[in-house]
Design an enzyme around this catalytic site. Structure first.
Site, PDB file in Angstrom:
ATOM      1  N   HIS A 118      -0.794  -0.835   6.482  1.00  0.00           N
ATOM      2  CA  HIS A 118      -0.423   0.255   7.403  1.00  0.00           C
ATOM      3  C   HIS A 118       0.448  -0.203   8.573  1.00  0.00           C
ATOM      4  O   HIS A 118       0.328   0.338   9.672  1.00  0.00           O
ATOM      5  CB  HIS A 118      -1.676   0.936   7.972  1.00  0.00           C
ATOM      6  CG  HIS A 118      -2.526   1.605   6.935  1.00  0.00           C
ATOM      7  ND1 HIS A 118      -3.739   2.196   7.235  1.00  0.00           N
ATOM      8  CD2 HIS A 118      -2.353   1.786   5.610  1.00  0.00           C
ATOM      9  CE1 HIS A 118      -4.269   2.705   6.144  1.00  0.00           C
ATOM     10  NE2 HIS A 118      -3.437   2.466   5.135  1.00  0.00           N
TER      11      HIS A 118
ATOM     12  N   GLU B 150      -2.597  10.081  -0.447  1.00  0.00           N
ATOM     13  CA  GLU B 150      -3.846   9.329  -0.322  1.00  0.00           C
ATOM     14  C   GLU B 150      -4.148   9.008   1.132  1.00  0.00           C
ATOM     15  O   GLU B 150      -5.294   9.009   1.553  1.00  0.00           O
ATOM     16  CB  GLU B 150      -3.740   8.018  -1.122  1.00  0.00           C
ATOM     17  CG  GLU B 150      -5.044   7.234  -1.232  1.00  0.00           C
ATOM     18  CD  GLU B 150      -5.319   6.270  -0.088  1.00  0.00           C
ATOM     19  OE1 GLU B 150      -6.447   5.785   0.015  1.00  0.00           O
ATOM     20  OE2 GLU B 150      -4.415   6.011   0.724  1.00  0.00           O
ATOM     21  N   GLU B 151      -3.087   8.731   1.903  1.00  0.00           N
ATOM     22  CA  GLU B 151      -3.302   8.163   3.235  1.00  0.00           C
ATOM     23  C   GLU B 151      -3.894   9.131   4.238  1.00  0.00           C
ATOM     24  O   GLU B 151      -4.672   8.728   5.094  1.00  0.00           O
ATOM     25  CB  GLU B 151      -1.982   7.597   3.795  1.00  0.00           C
ATOM     26  CG  GLU B 151      -1.406   6.432   3.001  1.00  0.00           C
ATOM     27  CD  GLU B 151      -2.270   5.173   3.071  1.00  0.00           C
ATOM     28  OE1 GLU B 151      -3.336   5.209   3.706  1.00  0.00           O
ATOM     29  OE2 GLU B 151      -1.873   4.155   2.482  1.00  0.00           O
TER      30      GLU B 151
ATOM     31  N   ASP C 278      -5.121   0.134  -5.759  1.00  0.00           N
ATOM     32  CA  ASP C 278      -4.803   0.489  -4.365  1.00  0.00           C
ATOM     33  C   ASP C 278      -5.397  -0.544  -3.407  1.00  0.00           C
ATOM     34  O   ASP C 278      -5.883  -0.213  -2.345  1.00  0.00           O
ATOM     35  CB  ASP C 278      -5.311   1.906  -4.052  1.00  0.00           C
ATOM     36  CG  ASP C 278      -4.860   2.378  -2.674  1.00  0.00           C
ATOM     37  OD1 ASP C 278      -3.882   1.809  -2.141  1.00  0.00           O
ATOM     38  OD2 ASP C 278      -5.492   3.298  -2.127  1.00  0.00           O
TER      39      ASP C 278
ATOM     40  N   ASP D  50       0.847  -1.204   0.000  1.00  0.00           N
ATOM     41  CA  ASP D  50       0.000   0.000   0.000  1.00  0.00           C
ATOM     42  C   ASP D  50       0.868   1.234   0.000  1.00  0.00           C
ATOM     43  O   ASP D  50       1.283   1.691   1.050  1.00  0.00           O
ATOM     44  CB  ASP D  50      -0.914  -0.045   1.233  1.00  0.00           C
ATOM     45  CG  ASP D  50      -1.869   1.119   1.289  1.00  0.00           C
ATOM     46  OD1 ASP D  50      -2.038   1.816   0.270  1.00  0.00           O
ATOM     47  OD2 ASP D  50      -2.448   1.345   2.363  1.00  0.00           O
TER      48      ASP D  50
HETATM   49 ZN   LIG Z   1      -3.463   2.849  -0.315  1.00  0.00          ZN
END
Ligand SMILES: [Zn+2]
Length: 467
Positions: A435, A337-338, A365, A303
């Protein structure tokens, strides 16, 4: 990324109605794709892609150059330079950066949570992205465990002065892990606000992951201006279970939470892009994308280094097999994006878009796992038009298409009427990595990653040839 809810039933109903009202659309569907025309392209993409496995090399190069790429960090700046160089290396034209302002949150070096006692028990925690820190000495308080905001509300004054511990796991019985994620991530996003609303002094959130281990998973959280900001941290799933068991034995135990994270002023960063210029209609654009930024705990290989590598590889492959798309196919490596989506929003409203006509936007994604299809986010007619290509993707085992959410970065474009296509992958392991420090290069399989790039290259090409 956020949860994706299929709307297959609604689509089928719309298709049926369209066929009744506009029989010619039924005809379009019945005709299906021009397989004689496209099969050689599919074979060439597969042959070249699976021999070269270049997406893996691109991903390896990205995580070596910029393993930590949180927006605003020195690593994110390195990733921008890497993206531009990689696009030039792969023969893309008009390689450039478009500046966006991004949030700048830093984790700091202090991060710990300890169950206080004669034999202190350290919990594996990490600050949630965007959280305020604690005072240097930390916050020491009792803990209340809840599994929902309703349960927290029902506690009444019992949460006052406490660390609120949100311990609802992702539902393991849900086969669609993205749905299971959607069913648990409210605790991470809004936990601090709800805890503070009820007098809590900090929020401790069970990591939103399918994996039972001692690795905490971070992710974005938010505040409300009218409610005091309190620190929020993720705790590993194993330690969440341990803490829950300890609370049953010792309801009045206390935890000391220390976090040195802080929010700094916004800083400039950039989306990075390059393209194959369309041979007939250069201002008609198809976007193939991923996001460059990632959380700071792992390498962001899953990611979303994978999505960036696939976007670049899709363009390389189309050039390598010698096709000349009629319209421009543009790789966009979005920033932020995060924790803000500034790149996606900025791209959609940039004045340069006024000179362009976007025909479709593709995003990967959901990790670089084996592709299964695309999630189409478009009006009924555009959805039906794209669905006629679905049989072509059977050769990639990527013909399980559905409708709905396509990707955070391309959603601002989709809202302006551009059809969005999110690459759907085999998703059972995605949230094991998501994450966290587990998200490293070895989590991505070179063949699976490449197949995703091939699926994206094929879809981009089909969109460019569509009349
Ligand atoms: Zn992502």
């Amino acid at each position: 990324m956020v949860a994706r809810i299929p709307r297959r039933t609604a689509l089928l109903r719309t298709a049926f109605l369209l066929c009744l009202v506009f029989p010619e659309h039924g005809l379009v569907q019945a005709q299906g794709p021009d397989t004689a025309r496209y099969n050689p392209v599919i074979r060439a993409l597969l042959s070249r892609g699976m021999r070269d496995l270049q997406a893996e090399n691109l991903l390896r190069s990205l995580v070596a150059a910029a393993p930590h790429r949180l927006s605003g960090s020195p690593g994110a700046a390195k990733a921008v330079l890497w993206g531009a160089a990689a696009l030039v290396d792969q023969g893309c034209e008009h390689v450039r950066q478009e500046t966006v302002m991004v949030p700048h949150w830093v984790r700091g070096s202090t991060e710990s949570a300890v169950v206080v006692g004669r034999r202190p028990y350290p919990l594996a925690v990490c600050a949630l992205g965007g959280s305020v820190g604690t005072p240097p000495a930390g916050i020491t308080a009792g803990v209340v465990e809840v599994h929902s905001f309703d349960e927290l509300r029902a506690l009444g004054p019992a949460a006052k002065g406490k660390i609120v511990f949100f311990n609802r796991p992702m539902d393991p019985a849900k086969v669609n892990t993205f749905e299971a994620y959607g069913g648990a991530v409210d605790q991470r996003g809004r936990g601090a606000v709800e805890a503070s609303r009820h007098g809590g002094v900090a929020a401790l959130v069970r990591s939103v992951t399918t994996k039972l281990d001692r690795v905490p998973h971070t992710g974005a959280m938010g505040y409300q201006d009218t409610i005091p900001k309190i620190p929020a941290a993720a705790v590993s799933t194993l330690d969440a279970d341990t803490l829950s068991a300890m609370l049953k034995r010792t309801p009045h135990l206390r935890v000391t939470l220390r976090m040195g994270c802080r929010i700094l002023p916004d800083v400039p960063s950039a989306n990075v892009m390059g393209e194959i210029v369309g041979s007939e209609k250069p201002n008609d654009v198809i976007v193939v994308s991923g996001h460059l930024d990632c959380w700071d705990e792992g390498q962001g290989a899953v990611d979303d280094g994978a999505g960036c590598a696939q976007a670049i590889e899709a363009l390389r492959l189309l050039q390598a097999i010698g096709v000349h798309p009629k319209k421009t196919i543009r790789a966009v490596l979005f920033m932020n994006e995060e924790n803000g989506d500034r790149g996606g929003k900025g791209y959609a409203v940039d004045a340069r878009r006024l000179q362009e006509h976007h025909l479709g936007a593709i995003e990967s994604d959901m990790g670089g796992f084996a592709p299964r299809g695309f999630s189409v986010d478009a009006d009924s007619l555009a959805t039906l038009r794209s669905y006629r290509w679905r049989p072509l993707f059977a050769q990639l085992q990527a013909d399980e298409w559905s409708t709905g959410y396509s990707g955070t970065d391309i959603t601002p474009l989709v809202r302006t009427g551009v059809p969005g296509f999110g690459l759907i992958v085999e998703g059972q392991s995605y949230f094991d990595y998501h994450h966290s420090a587990n998200d490293v290069l070895s989590a991505v399989h070179p063949r699976e990653l490449e197949l995703g790039a091939i699926a994206e290259a094929l879809l981009a090409y089909l969109l460019s040839e569509d009349e």
